[in-house]
Scaffold this active site. Structure first.
Site, PDB file in Angstrom:
ATOM      1  N   ASP A  70       0.853  -0.936   0.026  1.00 53.42           N
ATOM      2  CA  ASP A  70       0.133   0.034   0.122  1.00 53.42           C
ATOM      3  C   ASP A  70       1.041   1.151  -0.004  1.00 53.42           C
ATOM      4  O   ASP A  70       1.561   1.450   0.880  1.00 53.42           O
ATOM      5  CB  ASP A  70      -0.908  -0.060   1.313  1.00 53.42           C
ATOM      6  N   VAL A  71       0.868   1.915  -0.780  1.00 56.34           N
ATOM      7  CA  VAL A  71       1.956   3.079  -1.234  1.00 56.34           C
ATOM      8  C   VAL A  71       1.633   4.078  -0.177  1.00 56.34           C
ATOM      9  O   VAL A  71       2.546   4.989  -0.012  1.00 56.34           O
ATOM     10  CB  VAL A  71       1.785   3.568  -2.544  1.00 56.34           C
ATOM     11  N   TYR A 117      -8.298  14.576  -8.943  1.00 55.73           N
ATOM     12  CA  TYR A 117      -7.304  14.094  -9.564  1.00 55.73           C
ATOM     13  C   TYR A 117      -6.358  14.493 -10.292  1.00 55.73           C
ATOM     14  O   TYR A 117      -5.141  14.565 -10.274  1.00 55.73           O
ATOM     15  CB  TYR A 117      -8.400  13.049 -10.424  1.00 55.73           C
ATOM     16  N   LYS A 132      -2.269  14.554 -10.266  1.00 53.60           N
ATOM     17  CA  LYS A 132      -1.473  14.553 -11.373  1.00 53.60           C
ATOM     18  C   LYS A 132      -0.511  15.228 -11.740  1.00 53.60           C
ATOM     19  O   LYS A 132       0.476  15.314 -12.246  1.00 53.60           O
ATOM     20  CB  LYS A 132      -2.250  14.001 -12.584  1.00 53.60           C
ATOM     21  N   THR A 166      -9.923   1.261 -18.675  1.00 54.51           N
ATOM     22  CA  THR A 166      -9.573   0.470 -17.299  1.00 54.51           C
ATOM     23  C   THR A 166     -11.152   0.814 -16.332  1.00 54.51           C
ATOM     24  O   THR A 166     -11.816   1.575 -16.838  1.00 54.51           O
ATOM     25  CB  THR A 166      -8.584   0.816 -16.617  1.00 54.51           C
TER      26      THR A 166
END
Length: 379
Positions: free
Chosen positions: A54-55, A143, A147, A178
């Protein structure tokens, strides 16, 4: 770098783009791929090595770096959308989570594995970014902001890790087919295509992947005014593919030497797309980097238009590569840039051919394209 025999770690590797990265690395000869996932039981491929990761969990990141001490390629792919945060109302929880995973998670993994890569000869660090790194998104602002931050981090890592010999690659794409993009019917690129382009970039030591046409247009648009009446802003050192460029101002940008970052960004973006298509032996994609009425003069009789350009590159041998150096640039008008280049065309069956190349790059309706291409031999 050589993928054959490499050892890779891919975060978020149990599905989507992460799984595609793992498959592409295996198919290109990686000796081992650690498939990082919060739940290793969800890693279904038998030829990868599941790794609990889990980052956002600093202890798990540290443990992963200790276990995967043989890694030579790190792919930071783990990410979430954070779409629950609306732009003008509601809580910020989704945006904070997106920043935690997409930005701080990438940072944590990169920091933990930088010394591992250094010990193993430098290797490569790949960050899965987005078209949204450059374009504000009212529907999913959290998001996009994450990014954008991740893109800035990628540039910082590239500069910091250069001395230890680590190749840092930023991968940008629009909508990828995806689960994360299942909500939209917009055109999408496949995860397998993104992964394949990335592996080719690693093999060619390229620092950036612009995976689809919408992403390439977005990159080109960074050099344009915010709107037709807006003044141009200083874009010094915002190009993800280059170091800072001399930003000496010129009072008159018409018919004068223009070495600003903006001109370098425009020229570099177009030439990087041209080079990627040439190296990949994709004639139609090469031709798509030119205007419809482009004048093209290679080492054969000239042609006008994209079809002649596609035919020319289709006639070239497999394995042809193009390595360019920008020697001079001029900003001739707001919509016109001149570049004078040195280009080495490499072949698999004959010596490298060095030429000089002059190009005019013009801004048309949807981006920047080559409108004139003139090769001259050095001998």
């Amino acid at each position: 770098m050589d993928i054959e025999g490499s050892v890779a770690l891919v975060t978020g590797a149990n599905r989507g783009i992460g799984r595609a990265f793992a498959r592409a690395l295996i198919e290109h000869g990686a000796a081992k791929v650690y498939a990082g996932a919060r739940d290793p039981a969800k890693v279904v491929d038998q030829d990868v090595t599941p790794l609990r990761l889990d980052v956002t969990d600093h202890q798990q990141v540290a443990d992963a770096a200790a276990v995967a001490g043989d890694v030579t390629v790190v792919v930071n792919n783990a990410g979430i959308g954070g779409a629950s945060t609306k732009l003008l109302e509601g809580p910020f929880d989704g945006a904070r989570r997106a920043m935690d995973v997409n930005y701080f998670g990438t940072w944590a993994v990169s920091r933990a594995f930088a010394p591992v890569l250094a010990r193993n000869g430098g290797g490569a660090l790949v960050n899965m970014l987005s078209l949204a790194s450059w374009v504000g998104q009212p529907l999913f602002p959290g998001y996009a902001a994450a990014k954008a931050a991740q893109w800035s981090l990628t540039d910082a890592l590239r500069k910091a890790l250069r001395e230890q010999g680590t190749l840092v690659v930023g991968v940008h794409a629009g909508f990828v087919d995806t689960e994360l993009s299942a909500w939209t019917d917009a055109p999408k690129i496949s995860a397998a295509e993104v992964a394949e382009q990335t592996v080719r970039a690693l093999a060619d030591d390229r620092v950036e992947v612009l995976a689809d046409e919408e992403t390439r247009k977005a990159k080109d648009a960074l050099s344009l005014p915010l709107d037709p009446g807006a003044p141009k802003t200083d874009t010094t050192d915002t190009d993800d593919t280059t170091d800072a460029i001399d930003t000496t101002d010129a009072t008159d940008t018409t018919n004068t030497t223009d070495t600003t970052a903006e001109t370098g960004t425009v020229l570099g973006a177009v030439l990087d797309r041209w080079k990627a298509a040439v190296d990949g032996h994709r004639p139609q994609e090469v031709a798509a980097q030119f205007t419809e009425d482009a004048v093209f003069q290679g080492l054969h009789p000239y042609s006008v238009g994209r079809q002649g350009i596609a035919d020319y590159y289709a006639s070239q041998p497999l394995g042809l590569t193009a390595d360019y150096r920008v020697l001079e640039t001029r900003r001739l008008a707001d919509d016109l840039v001149f570049g004078y280049l040195g280009v080495d065309f490499g072949f698999t069956d004959r010596p490298t051919l060095g030429v000089n190349l002059g190009v005019l790059v013009r801004c048309v309706d949807d981006g920047w394209y080559i409108s004139h291409y003139q090769v001259s031999r050095l001998d």
